[in-house]
Design an enzyme around this catalytic site. Structure first.
Site, PDB file in Angstrom:
ATOM      1  CG  LEU A  98      46.794  30.492  41.603  1.00 14.93           C
ATOM      2  CD1 LEU A  98      46.909  30.048  43.086  1.00 14.93           C
ATOM      3  CD2 LEU A  98      46.020  29.529  40.720  1.00 14.93           C
ATOM      4  CB  CYS A 136      38.599  43.813  36.491  1.00 18.34           C
ATOM      5  SG  CYS A 136      38.751  41.866  36.605  1.00 18.34           S
TER       6      CYS A 136
END
Lengths: 519, 519
Positions: free
Chosen positions: A72, A81
């Site tokens: 996940l 990021c």
């Protein structure tokens, strides 16, 4: 692999994920085998799906999350990021080493060079532990059901298929993200052409000369890292850097300080240029482009980086359920994240820009609240923003120019003051710029606060330096609450000196005046 | 030197200050030669005097500031907070270089060593530019009258004498700071014994082995720098480190993480010890102390650092005007900064702890407002706080233990979670800890948010890492406003990922629940 009811400790998760990265075996964490009806099935377990499902669970609902990867968290910790932050931190460190080279304990600046491949390897080897945490937390702390390492397909708004099983649900939340836009150029498929995703998957050599095509945030951020590592970098961009449609509210003084700073560090920036072809045989060797004056440019390189932005993955949801898609490829939603199809929601990068973490997570939360009967709206037309060059740059609210268009009496408080040269002032002296302040003051950052002199409300905050990004989350909140925040309230706060942004104390130096003036 | 009416540019200020540092010549910036009556004369031009006089001027009053140094700004930019920040930045950089030594582009960790003398020299050579800025700004931007490089003396509440001239005033604000407590020990005057002030004035060799006497903030901060530079450091303290009277609200988990971190970095910490004697001939050679078990310790060293704290300079104001002085040597004031003598105010370190910048500046502002007729009160019994080891550590509000004493249902949200080992989690991954997260996760920081489960209000925020200090200014404001800030409001904010403190997103993962639980 069925893990329902099995306690899996955090350290146990990493090998499970590693094993599944190269298999097609789903990881199944279902209560009662997935029987019964879910309140929502989240297709995509990135920021939107993970936070949305957690919120729905917290509200007492029953969510199921399905993701094609064995973890996940989505692309952020795997390709986006998180590596970007790792690379930006490396860039800031290398940049400081170079500017201060030969002074104090720093080695000579000509020796400052890093292997991009090594830094990418550090990320590749370490990223699984973030994945492990997401899987652990979602199962153990958040108690959310999920199926990983398998694609999902919506059959209708009440039915989702995955891992050979059919699940019933009252709602579907689709959050399957975006994909990198292809370079529409001859040579775009040559070895040596990368984007932020393929960089961390496929890089197998150390680039020495890079051309970045595009002027997105990613272009600026990765370009700054490549240059800081010692790889000569050229950015080829149609629009002026940091002045694009998706990047609103970048103050012009700030933009100039940052872009000049990139040039000062050796990045070649060709604004108003457009690529024609990528040349090479075994690997890229040059980019042929049209320069701003119409001239043909031949830029040698051994590395091309695609920084032309991303497009939402709307094809599948449109095909599955017929959800309406907007002009930029985004799934169209209202402020409750409802698509054009009843009981179908969309969230995250799939609904278009800004493709930022706060938006993804809050879209997921917004969908969850509405599904659970709370009529909650999320407006992300205004938000705080940031990017990295070798600096951290944060901003929220209006630029000085925007403010002057809208308000009669605009007051600006900034450091350095308008008539003072950057090299004459050792301030801002803050976390991360102290050595610059003493040895290279013109590199120590820039900050600006834009105020409406009539109401005394602050209209915008802008900062270049380090250590202020976190504060901008709260400045955004204060700026946007109905009563806003005035210079007088700022001046009464308790600053933590040396604070990276000097907003509180600078405001205090003017707050006493009835008629506000610049500082 | 009379500078009234003379425009002096910022770059022109540095040589003026340098010249005056070794002279007795006052720098005089008076309107109408100091004739007439001032609304307030500020004795001391540090943070309290400079901000107070600026505020009084902004309110329309006429202030005069007098300082014994040839610059405004006080000890902070000359000897105290500015060098401390420079040294702490150096410590953080060196610390990272050592932990990551031999990896990526970092040199071998055994080569990581810095000359403390060189870093002190960088500060000594550069500090004048901060002084120049204060003088320039105060004259040019703030238009405040001042006399520098001369002592002042209050004759009575309406009269001050300085530079051979007598000035009339309606009020006096005394803000002449504090002084380092002497070490009350044999050998305390030996060469090689320093405090934060004499360190930057007098250091002329590179220490190799340091003993710090005392457990103040300064002790922790300077000790961490010395150790990071490669100077073996021992801290000898009576109380457990970071658990002293002046340092309230340090969470015990945070304290342990930070103090263990100092030990992990090689600092020897002797808690429950007390010094008996400093030995040496030409320079200090050893500290003799009593250990926690009553044993006698002989600690070799070539450097002793006095970290036993400061005492307000209240002797002169008591002698001049008879102002009341409290048990810890502080000038006693009410919440309006009024002393026991009418029309005499005191501000800054002179009124006792916390000896922090925000307090000094806001005391000055508070005095100014009251003098100008606004009945303004400043309560600094609660405030956000921070310190540096090789980390930046910030906190505001209650610790977990304090909260549990006062509230029935305390909920804690922290990272790493309570049952997870620091080395098993790559989070917090934030500005300044990304490389740690991937290469040395147990060093990447710690954070905790303490919540009242009944009202859902946040009671305290605690952070160890980098890049969060600035945010704590606003968290302090939100925590202390009458309505406070709830976990639900936090969860609706827009985070800037990767945010150094994960408070917003962690709050959001629990905010949906009616009955809050730990995370």
């Amino acid at each position: 692999m069925d893990i329902a009811g099995q306690p899996i400790s955090l350290p146990e998760w990493s090998p499970i994920i590693e094993d599944h990265l190269s298999s097609r075996q789903p990881i199944v964490n279902l209560a009662s085998g997935g029987e019964g009806v879910y309140d929502a099935i989240f297709i995509g377990g990135g920021a939107a799906g993970r936070f949305g499902s957690a919120y729905l669970k917290a509200l007492g609902g029953r969510p199921l999350v399905i993701d094609r990867w064995p973890f996940l968290g989505g692309s952020c910790p795997h390709q986006a990021c998180v590596p970007h932050h790792l690379f930006s931190e490396a860039a800031a460190i290398l940049d400081r080493e170079r500017w201060l080279g030969g002074q104090l304990w720093f080695r000579a600046c000509e020796d400052v060079r890093a292997s991009i491949l090594d830094v990418v390897d550090v990320f590749r080897k370490g990223r699984v532990s973030a994945h492990a945490f997401m899987n652990w937390q979602t199962k153990t702390q958040l108690e959310v059901e999920y199926i990983l390492n398998t694609p999902a397909r919506a059959i209708d708004p009440g039915t989702v298929e995955a891992a050979g099983q059919t699940f019933r649900t009252r709602n579907i939340v689709i959050a399957i993200g975006a994909h990198q836009n292809r370079l529409d150029l001859p040579g775009a498929d040559l070895p040596g052409v990368f984007d932020f995703g393929t960089l961390v998957e496929d890089l197998d050599y150390d680039p020495r000369k890079c051309v970045i095509i595009g002027g997105s945030k990613v272009a600026v951020e990765y370009g700054s890292f490549f240059q800081a590592a010692g790889c000569q970098t050229t950015i080829l961009t149609r629009s002026p850097l940091l002045r694009t449609q998706n990047l609103h509210h970048v103050d012009e003084d700030v933009r100039r300080y940052v872009v000049d700073g990139m040039r000062k560090r050796g990045v070649e920036i060709i604004e108003g240029g457009s690529p024609i072809e990528i040349k090479g045989t075994d690997r890229v060797e040059a980019v042929i482009a049209q320069g701003p004056g119409g001239e043909t440019l031949h830029i040698d390189c051994d590395f091309v980086f695609n920084g032309v932005g991303e497009t939402p993955n709307s094809a599948l949801p449109a095909q599955w359920l017929g959800v309406q898609v907007g002009p930029r490829g985004e799934v169209v939603v209202d402020k409750r994240m409802r698509t054009s199809v009843a009981n179908v929601y969309a969230a995250g990068d799939l609904i278009g820009p800004p493709m930022e973490m706060f938006k993804a997570r809050k879209c997921g939360m917004t969908a969850a609240r509405n599904i659970m009967g709370e009529p909650y709206e999320f407006d992300f037309s205004e938000y705080p923003d940031f990017l990295h060059t070798t600096y951290e740059m944060s901003w929220v609210g209006l630029t000085e120019d925007e403010a002057r268009e809208r308000y009669a009496d605009v007051v600006v408080i900034q450091m350095p003051p308008k008539d003072i040269a950057h090299e004459d002032i050792p301030l801002p002296v803050a976390e991360g710029t102290m050595l610059y302040a003493f040895l290279k003051p013109e590199l120590s950052g820039f900050q600006k606060c834009v105020i409406d002199g009539d109401t005394r409300r602050i209209l915008g905050f802008h900062h270049v330096g380090y250590g202020a990004k976190d504060a901008f989350q709260y400045l955004d909140y204060l700026l946007r609450r109905p009563e806003g925040i005035t210079i007088d309230e700022m001046g009464q706060m308790n600053e933590l000196f040396l604070n990276p942004e000097h907003f509180i104390q600078l405001c205090r130096l003017r707050a006493g005046r009835r008629g506000l003036v610049d500082l």
